[in-house]
Design a protein around this motif. Structure first.
Motif, PDB file in Angstrom:
ATOM      1  N   VAL A 192      10.367   4.150  20.828  1.00 46.48           N
ATOM      2  CA  VAL A 192       9.955   4.704  19.535  1.00 46.48           C
ATOM      3  C   VAL A 192      11.184   5.062  18.706  1.00 46.48           C
ATOM      4  O   VAL A 192      11.219   4.858  17.489  1.00 46.48           O
ATOM      5  CB  VAL A 192       9.034   5.932  19.740  1.00 46.48           C
ATOM      6  CG1 VAL A 192       8.854   6.718  18.461  1.00 46.48           C
ATOM      7  CG2 VAL A 192       7.682   5.486  20.290  1.00 46.48           C
ATOM      8  N   ALA A 193      12.222   5.543  19.380  1.00 47.20           N
ATOM      9  CA  ALA A 193      13.456   5.908  18.691  1.00 47.20           C
ATOM     10  C   ALA A 193      14.141   4.707  18.042  1.00 47.20           C
ATOM     11  O   ALA A 193      14.993   4.873  17.170  1.00 47.20           O
ATOM     12  CB  ALA A 193      14.412   6.600  19.656  1.00 47.20           C
ATOM     13  N   GLN A 194      13.741   3.501  18.416  1.00 46.14           N
ATOM     14  CA  GLN A 194      14.314   2.280  17.841  1.00 46.14           C
ATOM     15  C   GLN A 194      13.508   1.758  16.643  1.00 46.14           C
ATOM     16  O   GLN A 194      13.794   0.698  16.117  1.00 46.14           O
ATOM     17  CB  GLN A 194      14.384   1.181  18.911  1.00 46.14           C
ATOM     18  CG  GLN A 194      15.190   1.572  20.134  1.00 46.14           C
ATOM     19  CD  GLN A 194      16.619   1.930  19.780  1.00 46.14           C
ATOM     20  OE1 GLN A 194      17.280   1.231  19.024  1.00 46.14           O
ATOM     21  NE2 GLN A 194      17.082   3.045  20.308  1.00 46.14           N
ATOM     22  N   SER A 195      12.515   2.503  16.208  1.00 52.87           N
ATOM     23  CA  SER A 195      11.607   2.031  15.154  1.00 52.87           C
ATOM     24  C   SER A 195      12.257   1.924  13.780  1.00 52.87           C
ATOM     25  O   SER A 195      11.798   1.169  12.942  1.00 52.87           O
ATOM     26  CB  SER A 195      10.393   2.954  15.061  1.00 52.87           C
ATOM     27  OG  SER A 195      10.809   4.225  14.577  1.00 52.87           O
ATOM     28  N   GLY A 196      13.281   2.710  13.548  1.00 50.68           N
ATOM     29  CA  GLY A 196      13.891   2.749  12.222  1.00 50.68           C
ATOM     30  C   GLY A 196      13.399   3.900  11.376  1.00 50.68           C
ATOM     31  O   GLY A 196      13.860   4.087  10.248  1.00 50.68           O
ATOM     32  N   TYR A 244       0.840  -1.196   0.000  1.00 44.61           N
ATOM     33  CA  TYR A 244       0.000   0.000   0.000  1.00 44.61           C
ATOM     34  C   TYR A 244       0.879   1.252   0.000  1.00 44.61           C
ATOM     35  O   TYR A 244       0.660   2.183  -0.782  1.00 44.61           O
ATOM     36  CB  TYR A 244      -0.913  -0.054   1.224  1.00 44.61           C
ATOM     37  CG  TYR A 244      -1.808   1.135   1.433  1.00 44.61           C
ATOM     38  CD1 TYR A 244      -2.865   1.413   0.572  1.00 44.61           C
ATOM     39  CD2 TYR A 244      -1.633   1.958   2.536  1.00 44.61           C
ATOM     40  CE1 TYR A 244      -3.711   2.494   0.792  1.00 44.61           C
ATOM     41  CE2 TYR A 244      -2.477   3.036   2.771  1.00 44.61           C
ATOM     42  CZ  TYR A 244      -3.511   3.297   1.886  1.00 44.61           C
ATOM     43  OH  TYR A 244      -4.344   4.367   2.118  1.00 44.61           O
ATOM     44  N   LEU A 245       1.890   1.273   0.867  1.00 47.53           N
ATOM     45  CA  LEU A 245       2.795   2.418   0.911  1.00 47.53           C
ATOM     46  C   LEU A 245       3.709   2.462  -0.311  1.00 47.53           C
ATOM     47  O   LEU A 245       3.996   3.535  -0.841  1.00 47.53           O
ATOM     48  CB  LEU A 245       3.619   2.400   2.200  1.00 47.53           C
ATOM     49  CG  LEU A 245       2.838   2.751   3.456  1.00 47.53           C
ATOM     50  CD1 LEU A 245       3.684   2.515   4.708  1.00 47.53           C
ATOM     51  CD2 LEU A 245       2.337   4.187   3.408  1.00 47.53           C
ATOM     52  N   LYS A 246       4.161   1.303  -0.775  1.00 49.48           N
ATOM     53  CA  LYS A 246       5.013   1.283  -1.975  1.00 49.48           C
ATOM     54  C   LYS A 246       4.264   1.818  -3.190  1.00 49.48           C
ATOM     55  O   LYS A 246       4.861   2.468  -4.053  1.00 49.48           O
ATOM     56  CB  LYS A 246       5.544  -0.125  -2.238  1.00 49.48           C
ATOM     57  CG  LYS A 246       6.673  -0.502  -1.309  1.00 49.48           C
ATOM     58  CD  LYS A 246       7.248  -1.864  -1.673  1.00 49.48           C
ATOM     59  CE  LYS A 246       8.476  -2.175  -0.840  1.00 49.48           C
ATOM     60  NZ  LYS A 246       9.069  -3.475  -1.199  1.00 49.48           N
ATOM     61  N   LEU A 299      10.032  -1.322   3.591  1.00 47.17           N
ATOM     62  CA  LEU A 299      10.074  -0.220   2.628  1.00 47.17           C
ATOM     63  C   LEU A 299      11.473  -0.035   2.056  1.00 47.17           C
ATOM     64  O   LEU A 299      11.659   0.720   1.087  1.00 47.17           O
ATOM     65  CB  LEU A 299       9.578   1.079   3.265  1.00 47.17           C
ATOM     66  CG  LEU A 299       8.117   1.058   3.709  1.00 47.17           C
ATOM     67  CD1 LEU A 299       7.760   2.366   4.402  1.00 47.17           C
ATOM     68  CD2 LEU A 299       7.192   0.781   2.535  1.00 47.17           C
ATOM     69  N   ALA A 300      12.455  -0.697   2.636  1.00 43.95           N
ATOM     70  CA  ALA A 300      13.821  -0.779   2.114  1.00 43.95           C
ATOM     71  C   ALA A 300      14.429   0.576   1.753  1.00 43.95           C
ATOM     72  O   ALA A 300      14.978   0.739   0.668  1.00 43.95           O
ATOM     73  CB  ALA A 300      13.873  -1.729   0.923  1.00 43.95           C
TER      74      ALA A 300
END
Length: 157
Positions: free
Chosen positions: A141-145, A79-81, A121-122
């Motif tokens: 949250v800061a570890q989410s990427g 969906y996002l791609k 999402l690469a």
């Protein structure tokens, strides 16, 4: 189900907006984060605390809830791609209800799903991760990427 078949109107809208505003105006794509979407799926509406969703990930249903979050991730990535392919310069994940979780449950359920989604999402475009009422979760949250974090932590004044 493919994003083009089910939600083709959104990438088409993004294409039209990108064309209309030109390359100097970034257009954002968006999706609900897995935990927030799961809350709406289970409860069927917005509800303070999401008691039914929180019961689902009790000790007896943890595997089932992790599977639900994984399935949401696998549907959200294409969906996002599709939005990115249509010209979205960045995407934003809305985790409106993650603040209902304590830190342990966020780390067990919501965070791994967000990490899986962002990883899927690469590094195609920057990812903005919005959380609400999440002051107690910010180190996790800061570890989410995500590339950018946006946290609504207080009341509107």
């Amino acid at each position: 189900m493919t994003p083009r078949a089910e939600t083709g109107f959104l990438p088409e809208a993004i294409r039209r907006i990108v064309k209309a505003v030109g390359p100097k105006v970034p257009v954002l794509g968006f999706a609900a984060a897995p935990w927030t979407l799961a809350c709406y799926m289970v409860e069927g509406k917005s509800k303070e605390g999401f008691a039914t969703a929180q019961k689902l990930f009790s000790i007896t249903s943890r595997r089932l809830f992790r599977d639900l979050l994984h399935r949401i991730v696998q549907a959200t990535i294409p969906y996002l791609k599709a939005q990115i392919a249509a010209g979205a310069a960045a995407v934003q994940l809305f985790d409106t209800w993650c603040g209902e979780l304590d830190l342990d449950d966020y780390n067990r359920f919501a965070l791994p799903a967000v990490q899986e989604l962002i990883s899927g999402l690469a590094n195609t475009v920057p990812v903005i991760y919005y959380t609400k009422a999440s002051h107690h979760l910010l180190p996790a949250v800061a570890q989410s990427g995500a590339n950018v974090f946006e946290a609504w932590i207080g009341a509107w004044t």
